[in-house]
Design a protein around this motif. Structure first.
Motif, short mmCIF file in Angstrom:
data_model
loop_
_atom_site.label_atom_id
_atom_site.label_comp_id
_atom_site.label_asym_id
_atom_site.label_seq_id
_atom_site.Cartn_x
_atom_site.Cartn_y
_atom_site.Cartn_z
N ARG A 16 47.54 59.66 37.08
CA ARG A 16 46.14 59.33 36.86
C ARG A 16 46.02 58.32 35.71
O ARG A 16 45.27 57.36 35.80
CB ARG A 16 45.34 60.60 36.48
N VAL A 19 47.12 54.89 36.91
CA VAL A 19 46.07 54.27 37.73
C VAL A 19 44.95 53.73 36.84
O VAL A 19 44.49 52.61 37.01
CB VAL A 19 45.51 55.28 38.77
N ALA A 20 44.58 54.54 35.83
CA ALA A 20 43.51 54.14 34.91
C ALA A 20 43.91 52.89 34.13
O ALA A 20 43.12 51.96 33.98
CB ALA A 20 43.18 55.27 33.95
N SER A 21 45.16 52.86 33.66
CA SER A 21 45.63 51.71 32.88
C SER A 21 45.71 50.47 33.77
O SER A 21 45.38 49.36 33.33
CB SER A 21 46.99 52.00 32.24
N LEU A 22 46.12 50.65 35.03
CA LEU A 22 46.18 49.53 35.97
C LEU A 22 44.79 48.96 36.20
O LEU A 22 44.59 47.75 36.19
CB LEU A 22 46.76 49.99 37.31
N ARG A 23 43.81 49.87 36.38
CA ARG A 23 42.43 49.42 36.59
C ARG A 23 41.93 48.67 35.37
O ARG A 23 41.27 47.65 35.49
CB ARG A 23 41.52 50.64 36.87
N ALA A 24 42.25 49.21 34.17
CA ALA A 24 41.81 48.59 32.92
C ALA A 24 42.40 47.18 32.79
O ALA A 24 41.69 46.24 32.46
CB ALA A 24 42.21 49.45 31.73
N SER A 25 43.70 47.05 33.09
CA SER A 25 44.35 45.74 32.97
C SER A 25 43.78 44.77 34.01
O SER A 25 43.60 43.59 33.72
CB SER A 25 45.87 45.87 33.15
N ALA A 26 43.47 45.28 35.20
CA ALA A 26 42.89 44.43 36.24
C ALA A 26 41.52 43.92 35.80
O ALA A 26 41.23 42.73 35.94
CB ALA A 26 42.78 45.21 37.56
N SER A 27 40.70 44.80 35.25
CA SER A 27 39.36 44.40 34.79
C SER A 27 39.49 43.44 33.62
O SER A 27 38.71 42.50 33.49
CB SER A 27 38.52 45.62 34.40
#
Length: 55
Positions: A16, A19-27
């Motif tokens: 989890r 996934v959260a860190s990936l979303r943060a880096s994507a944003s």
């Protein structure tokens, strides 16, 4: 009996977090891209104004 369950829950938590860190880096990347796009627009406007001032 308790340790495998704990291991699974830890794995789920780390997944989890990943996934959260990936979303943060994507944003963050999207934000950087938007920022550079804004810079390009500002530069274009500045060049136009500069040309108008010269001529």
């Amino acid at each position: 009996m308790a340790t495998p369950a704990v291991g699974i829950s830890v794995r789920a938590a780390s997944r989890r977090e990943a996934v959260a860190s990936l979303r943060a880096s994507a944003s963050a990347r999207v934000g950087i891209a938007e920022f550079f796009g804004l810079l390009k627009v500002i530069k274009r406007i500045a060049i136009r104004v500069f040309i108008h001032l010269i001529s």
